[in-house]
Design a protein around this motif. Sequence first.
Motif, PDB file in Angstrom:
ATOM      1  N   LEU A  85       0.688  -0.850  -0.312  1.00  0.00           N
ATOM      2  CA  LEU A  85       0.186   0.004   0.235  1.00  0.00           C
ATOM      3  C   LEU A  85       1.079   1.580  -0.086  1.00  0.00           C
ATOM      4  O   LEU A  85       1.835   1.217   1.147  1.00  0.00           O
ATOM      5  N   GLY A  86       0.822   2.083  -1.115  1.00  0.00           N
ATOM      6  CA  GLY A  86       1.172   3.715  -0.592  1.00  0.00           C
ATOM      7  C   GLY A  86       2.550   3.202  -0.982  1.00  0.00           C
ATOM      8  O   GLY A  86       3.422   4.588  -1.487  1.00  0.00           O
ATOM      9  N   ARG A  87       3.544   2.686  -1.401  1.00  0.00           N
ATOM     10  CA  ARG A  87       4.616   2.351  -1.996  1.00  0.00           C
ATOM     11  C   ARG A  87       4.793   1.204  -3.713  1.00  0.00           C
ATOM     12  O   ARG A  87       4.374   0.750  -3.988  1.00  0.00           O
ATOM     13  N   THR A  88       5.451   2.375  -3.722  1.00  0.00           N
ATOM     14  CA  THR A  88       5.799   2.478  -5.837  1.00  0.00           C
ATOM     15  C   THR A  88       7.660   2.898  -6.112  1.00  0.00           C
ATOM     16  O   THR A  88       8.585   2.489  -7.071  1.00  0.00           O
ATOM     17  N   ASP A  89       8.194   2.908  -4.479  1.00  0.00           N
ATOM     18  CA  ASP A  89       9.554   2.905  -4.736  1.00  0.00           C
ATOM     19  C   ASP A  89      10.607   1.422  -3.989  1.00  0.00           C
ATOM     20  O   ASP A  89      11.414   1.625  -3.598  1.00  0.00           O
ATOM     21  N   LEU A  90       9.886   0.549  -3.370  1.00  0.00           N
ATOM     22  CA  LEU A  90      10.253  -0.178  -3.455  1.00  0.00           C
ATOM     23  C   LEU A  90      11.318  -1.476  -4.300  1.00  0.00           C
ATOM     24  O   LEU A  90      10.426  -1.544  -5.167  1.00  0.00           O
TER      25      LEU A  90
END
Length: 150
Positions: A85-90
């Motif tokens: 959720l909400g993570r596009t940087d992982l």
Amino acid sequence: LGRPHRVRGVVVHGAKRGRELGYPTANLHADDLGVVPADGVYAGWLIRPEHAPDDGSSKRLPAAISVGTNPTFHGVERTVEAYVLGRTDLDLYGEEVVVELVERLRPMVAFEGIPALLDQMADDVTRTAQVLGVPAPAASAQAPRAADRR
Ligand code: FMN
């Protein structure tokens, strides 16, 4: 589901569509997909057992999880994919993770087009946050609603 089902596997490269859609997913190369429950969308957790954070970041990340063949895109291979959720940087590629399925939200659907899929995924994310008892991701961290993309 009773006791949550868990799927362990290494994160592999998928079709890369997810990043473009605004919902990048960790695609699991599962040890044994045979033990995965029915196709559908689930609220659950992505767990990073080998991740030893010195920055206090969590090993357990809230996730909306898709199990199925992605029929909107006429896929054939059955996959387990988790959107944190909400993570596009992982960047989880190559990492061994565990996906824990807490609650089934709905069946897998072959949508008529991408806007309909995106509207549904936004709703999936909201419901996942509710089920897990975590804050819903900020709107800025979410994919644009279909209406905003036209
Ligand atoms: N794909 C479908 O065809 N139908 C669905 O109902 C559907 N629901 C999804 C719900 C969630 C919460 C997520 C994360 C994915 C869902 N998908 C569904 C899968 C997407 O089609 C897939 O993530 C996207 O095509 C990116 O694939 P890729 O990671 O292989 O690039």
